[in-house]
Design a protein around this motif. Structure first.
Motif, PDB file in Angstrom:
ATOM      1  N   ALA A   1       0.804  -1.229   0.000  1.00  0.00           N
ATOM      2  CA  ALA A   1       0.000   0.000   0.000  1.00  0.00           C
ATOM      3  C   ALA A   1       0.837   1.280   0.000  1.00  0.00           C
ATOM      4  CB  ALA A   1      -0.937  -0.015   1.204  1.00  0.00           C
ATOM      5  N   GLY A   2       1.693   1.421  -0.968  1.00  0.00           N
ATOM      6  CA  GLY A   2       2.433   2.671  -1.110  1.00  0.00           C
ATOM      7  C   GLY A   2       3.785   2.694  -0.425  1.00  0.00           C
ATOM      8  N   ARG A   3       4.075   1.655   0.401  1.00  0.00           N
ATOM      9  CA  ARG A   3       5.402   1.617   1.031  1.00  0.00           C
ATOM     10  C   ARG A   3       6.411   1.091   0.008  1.00  0.00           C
ATOM     11  NH1 ARG A   3       1.851  -0.949   4.424  1.00  0.00           N
ATOM     12  NH2 ARG A   3       1.291   0.128   6.334  1.00  0.00           N
ATOM     13  N   PRO A   4       7.681   1.480   0.142  1.00  0.00           N
ATOM     14  CA  PRO A   4       8.669   1.093  -0.881  1.00  0.00           C
ATOM     15  C   PRO A   4       8.983  -0.410  -0.885  1.00  0.00           C
ATOM     16  CG  PRO A   4       9.725   2.213   0.955  1.00  0.00           C
ATOM     17  CD  PRO A   4       8.253   2.324   1.195  1.00  0.00           C
ATOM     18  N   VAL A   5       9.240  -0.919  -2.073  1.00  0.00           N
ATOM     19  CA  VAL A   5       9.516  -2.353  -2.237  1.00  0.00           C
ATOM     20  C   VAL A   5      10.763  -2.529  -3.112  1.00  0.00           C
ATOM     21  CG1 VAL A   5       8.658  -4.476  -3.297  1.00  0.00           C
ATOM     22  CG2 VAL A   5       7.067  -2.988  -2.058  1.00  0.00           C
ATOM     23  N   THR A   6      11.723  -3.294  -2.614  1.00  0.00           N
ATOM     24  CA  THR A   6      12.917  -3.605  -3.410  1.00  0.00           C
ATOM     25  C   THR A   6      12.862  -5.077  -3.805  1.00  0.00           C
ATOM     26  OG1 THR A   6      14.187  -1.947  -2.224  1.00  0.00           O
ATOM     27  CG2 THR A   6      15.446  -3.614  -3.418  1.00  0.00           C
ATOM     28  N   ILE A   7      12.800  -5.317  -5.097  1.00  0.00           N
ATOM     29  CA  ILE A   7      12.726  -6.701  -5.570  1.00  0.00           C
ATOM     30  C   ILE A   7      14.072  -7.090  -6.171  1.00  0.00           C
ATOM     31  CG2 ILE A   7      11.566  -8.312  -7.133  1.00  0.00           C
ATOM     32  CD1 ILE A   7       9.020  -6.910  -6.693  1.00  0.00           C
ATOM     33  N   ARG A   8      14.577  -8.209  -5.700  1.00  0.00           N
ATOM     34  CA  ARG A   8      15.874  -8.680  -6.192  1.00  0.00           C
ATOM     35  C   ARG A   8      15.652  -9.669  -7.325  1.00  0.00           C
ATOM     36  NH1 ARG A   8      19.689 -11.918  -2.098  1.00  0.00           N
ATOM     37  NH2 ARG A   8      18.316 -13.673  -2.508  1.00  0.00           N
ATOM     38  N   THR A   9      16.404  -9.538  -8.395  1.00  0.00           N
ATOM     39  CA  THR A   9      16.284 -10.511  -9.485  1.00  0.00           C
ATOM     40  C   THR A   9      16.796 -11.856  -8.964  1.00  0.00           C
ATOM     41  OG1 THR A   9      18.399  -9.748 -10.337  1.00  0.00           O
ATOM     42  CG2 THR A   9      16.415  -8.831 -11.352  1.00  0.00           C
ATOM     43  N   PHE A  10      16.425 -12.927  -9.655  1.00  0.00           N
ATOM     44  CA  PHE A  10      16.615 -14.249  -9.049  1.00  0.00           C
ATOM     45  C   PHE A  10      18.079 -14.582  -8.760  1.00  0.00           C
ATOM     46  CE2 PHE A  10      16.258 -15.195 -13.631  1.00  0.00           C
ATOM     47  CZ  PHE A  10      17.353 -16.039 -13.840  1.00  0.00           C
ATOM     48  N   ASP A  11      18.267 -15.105  -7.559  1.00  0.00           N
ATOM     49  CA  ASP A  11      19.596 -15.413  -7.037  1.00  0.00           C
ATOM     50  C   ASP A  11      19.695 -16.933  -6.894  1.00  0.00           C
ATOM     51  OD1 ASP A  11      22.057 -15.233  -5.776  1.00  0.00           O
ATOM     52  OD2 ASP A  11      21.235 -14.699  -3.825  1.00  0.00           O
ATOM     53  N   LEU A  12      19.661 -17.620  -8.026  1.00  0.00           N
ATOM     54  CA  LEU A  12      19.678 -19.083  -7.976  1.00  0.00           C
ATOM     55  C   LEU A  12      21.111 -19.613  -8.052  1.00  0.00           C
ATOM     56  CD1 LEU A  12      16.701 -19.876 -10.350  1.00  0.00           C
ATOM     57  CD2 LEU A  12      16.830 -20.469  -7.921  1.00  0.00           C
ATOM     58  N   GLY A  13      21.244 -20.899  -7.741  1.00  0.00           N
ATOM     59  CA  GLY A  13      22.556 -21.534  -7.784  1.00  0.00           C
ATOM     60  C   GLY A  13      23.045 -21.771  -6.372  1.00  0.00           C
ATOM     61  N   ALA A  14      24.203 -22.422  -6.241  1.00  0.00           N
ATOM     62  CA  ALA A  14      24.743 -22.833  -4.938  1.00  0.00           C
ATOM     63  C   ALA A  14      23.697 -23.672  -4.213  1.00  0.00           C
ATOM     64  CB  ALA A  14      25.192 -21.635  -4.128  1.00  0.00           C
ATOM     65  N   ASP A  15      23.216 -23.209  -3.026  1.00  0.00           N
ATOM     66  CA  ASP A  15      22.256 -24.038  -2.304  1.00  0.00           C
ATOM     67  C   ASP A  15      20.821 -23.824  -2.775  1.00  0.00           C
ATOM     68  OD1 ASP A  15      22.470 -21.462  -1.298  1.00  0.00           O
ATOM     69  OD2 ASP A  15      21.724 -22.041   0.675  1.00  0.00           O
ATOM     70  N   LYS A  16      20.594 -22.862  -3.670  1.00  0.00           N
ATOM     71  CA  LYS A  16      19.218 -22.617  -4.122  1.00  0.00           C
ATOM     72  C   LYS A  16      19.043 -23.148  -5.541  1.00  0.00           C
ATOM     73  CE  LYS A  16      19.200 -18.316  -1.709  1.00  0.00           C
ATOM     74  NZ  LYS A  16      19.230 -16.917  -2.039  1.00  0.00           N
ATOM     75  N   LEU A  17      18.411 -24.307  -5.642  1.00  0.00           N
ATOM     76  CA  LEU A  17      18.320 -24.961  -6.947  1.00  0.00           C
ATOM     77  C   LEU A  17      16.908 -24.883  -7.521  1.00  0.00           C
ATOM     78  CD1 LEU A  17      20.548 -28.069  -6.320  1.00  0.00           C
ATOM     79  CD2 LEU A  17      21.084 -26.012  -7.604  1.00  0.00           C
ATOM     80  N   ALA A  18      16.856 -24.846  -8.828  1.00  0.00           N
ATOM     81  CA  ALA A  18      15.563 -24.889  -9.512  1.00  0.00           C
ATOM     82  C   ALA A  18      15.639 -26.034 -10.514  1.00  0.00           C
ATOM     83  CB  ALA A  18      15.329 -23.579 -10.241  1.00  0.00           C
TER      84      ALA A  18
END
Ligand code: PEP
Ligand code: MG
Length: 596
Positions: free
Chosen positions: A337-354
């Protein structure tokens, strides 16, 4: 103390395990048996092999339907972590490694479906056993849960939900995510298990629902009897079995104190995070999904400092497309609702697998130093997915205050490369007359020593910085962030790290760009004052940590914290630094430990 069990004749026993979800619970034990089914084993005639295979497929389909039903019941009211974990079990139950292997055993060895299934489960388990990584070792229990469910369906046995009485403390060898998620609805007081670690699913779900929990107690199910009185200190990782009346009184006091402190802290929700001498600090939330936002706002978050979008790729077998990125981002903006939002592009790899990464079988010797994160986005393997995400995010930026952030930037060349892709995508959108925020801010995470050391150069080409200390610590001290064997070296207050933070903050200020810190250390009430004393004015953390950090900051002055930092920067070890900070906060009368 009245009671059903005769506590007066039982001895008080204390056990220490892994503290995974804070809070004190006092209640009666509800033992969940391991109840492993012994599968029948027999050979089948060649003519019956196909029928046996069909029986297996029916049991798998039934298991899938049951999990779908559990999910359906959860979806409306609960956090999505449970939902995603059960989805992962659905994928596992249909996974070709399991199904093909079991079918293969039925056909090649002419054995019954139950036996074949057990062999296939054991094979997969063996693979997990061999991996020297806590996260993967804990996945052994997932395959066991899944195997057990299919087996029950083959044998026509019910897998009903656990039904402990309200306020019970559930005692189990391990709990399936499906069980844990349903326990929340039964209003259990606490959970303790023999198995598990900090990243086990029991831990994740218990934390999400604020159920006090201690795991990794090894053989607690053999020590506790049904209906025993138990105390669970989820913050301290302690379990007391058959406590003496004086111990119960002591913990009831602590419980009352914690509840009172928590209430006071939550009462701070609408107060600013302002030091006594008027320095305003922005406390924001780190989130992994839009559904966490209401809770973040309830804890007083004034914005989202880090939205980790890679989780969109880690659940389900569909790779998120532009529309998913767009809709998710719009939903986050709507809820904020109007508060700021920082979205990070995907940080995959290492322990985060897809899925797509696993299929690529990169076979890297050092995945934490390999093709991950922004490097993956710039490589052939990830480029199209990255572009789709950028298109979705840019389109969403027309709907609210959205900033885009790139993770794991090693230096200026890499920053220019990602910005070039972003410019191409912007040009495409303009050509198709698609609206987006032309003034959108584009920032980077500082999470490698190389980036921290040339922060002045990066600051000329980035709109903002967010310091990712979870990785910055790992790469500065060469300590794998998921390796328990070296976790004693993982020190947020190491003087080397503090120097990197000081210099990065200074570089950003001199260039006139905002800088925040979004590593876990921001949520540590002992560490946060040091960060403020170092000049940081924006901290992003797990929402549950916000009230306590705010309470600590409101009890101090910036001038005082700056002096404290000057003094601790001369100390040579993290331990001395921590002791000095704790002593100082105690002198100021700051109460520590409410939410830990
Ligand atoms: C970090 O590295 O500090 C960070 C916030 O990112 P992540 O924990 O997702 O790597
Ligand atoms: Mg990181």
């Amino acid at each position: 103390m009245g009671g059903r069990g005769d506590e007066s004749r039982k001895i008080e026993i204390r056990r220490v395990g892994v503290a995974v979800s804070a809070g004190i619970a006092i209640g009666r034990a509800f033992l969940v048996g391991r109840d492993l089914i012994k599968e029948p084993r027999y050979h089948v005639e060649l003519d019956d092999v196909e029928a046996e295979v069909a029986r297996l497929h029916r049991a798998i389909a039934a298991s899938d339907r049951q999990l779908e039903k559990i999910k359906g019941k959860l979806a409306a009211s609960q956090g999505e972590s449970d939902f995603h974990i059960i989805t992962a079990h659905q994928l596992m139950v249909k996974d070709e490694h399991l199904v093909d292997a079991a079918v293969g055993y039925i056909k090649d060895e002419s054995i019954n479906a139950e036996w074949a299934l057990r062999k296939a489960v054991d094979d997969i388990r063996g693979v997990f056993d061999a991996i020297e990584d806590d996260y993967f070792r804990e996945r052994r229990s997932d395959i066991d849960f899944v195997g057990e469910r299919v087996l029950r369906n083959l044998l026509g046995k019910e897998t009903g939900p656990l039904q402990p009485p309200p306020d019970a403390i559930v005692v189990a060898y391990d709990l399936s995510p499906a069980d844990t998620a349903q326990l929340h609805k039964q209003a259990v007081a606490g959970l303790i298990t023999d198995a598990g670690g900090k990243t086990s699913h029991t831990a994740i779900i218990a934390r999400a629902h604020e159920i006090p929990a201690v795991v990794g107690l090894e053989d607690v199910t053999e020590v506790v009897e049904d209906d025993d009185l138990l105390i669970v200190d989820g913050g301290g990782g302690v379990v007391i079995i058959n406590p003496a009346p004086s111990t119960v009184a002591e913990y009831r006091d602590q419980q009352r104190r914690e509840v009172a402190i928590e209430a006071v802290l939550l009462g701070n929700r609408d107060l600013p995070a302002r030091t006594k001498d008027g320095a305003e600090i922005q406390l924001l939330a780190n989130i992994d999904g839009a559904e966490e936002i209401d809770d973040a706002v309830a804890h007083g978050a004034v914005g989202v400092g880090l939205y980790r979008t890679e989780y969109l790729f880690m659940v389900g077998d569909v790779v998120p497309d532009e529309s998913t990125h767009y809709q998710t981002a719009v939903e986050v903006l709507r809820r904020m609702a109007g508060r700021p939002v920082t979205i990070r592009t995907f940080d995959l790899g290492a322990d985060k697998l897809a899925g797509f990464l696993e299929e690529a079988k990169l076979d890297e010797a050092n995945p934490a130093l390999g093709l991950r994160s922004t490097r993956l986005c710039l490589a052939d393997l990830g480029r199209d997915l990255f572009r789709s995400q950028l298109r979705g995010l840019l389109r969403a930026s027309a709907h609210g205050p959205l900033r885009i952030m790139f993770p794991m930037i090693s230096g200026v060349a890499e920053l220019r490369a990602v910005k070039a892709v972003l410019e191409e995508v912007k040009t495409e959108l303009r050509a198709s007359a698609v609206a987006f925020d032309e003034a959108i801010k584009v920032g980077i995470m500082i999470e490698m020593p190389s980036a921290a050391l040339i922060a002045d150069m990066l600051a000329r080409e980035a709109d903002f910085f967010s310091i990712g200390t979870n990785d910055l610590i790992q790469y500065t001290m060469a300590v794998d962030r998921v390796n328990e064997l070296v976790s004693y070296l993982y020190e947020p207050l190491h003087p080397a790290l503090l120097r990197l933070l000081r210099d990065t903050g200074r570089a950003a200020r001199e260039a006139g760009i905002p800088v925040s810190l979004c590593g876990e250390m921001a949520g540590d009430p002992v560490v946060a004052p040091v960060l403020v004393g170092l000049g940081l004015t924006e901290l992003s953390m797990s929402a549950v940590a916000i009230p306590e950090v705010k309470g600590v900051l409101r009890a101090t002055t910036l001038t005082d914290l700056e002096r404290l930092v000057e003094r601790v920067m001369l100390l040579p070890t993290a331990q001395e630094i921590r002791e000095a900070v704790v002593a100082h906060l105690e002198e100021l009368g700051v109460q520590l430990g409410a939410s830990r």
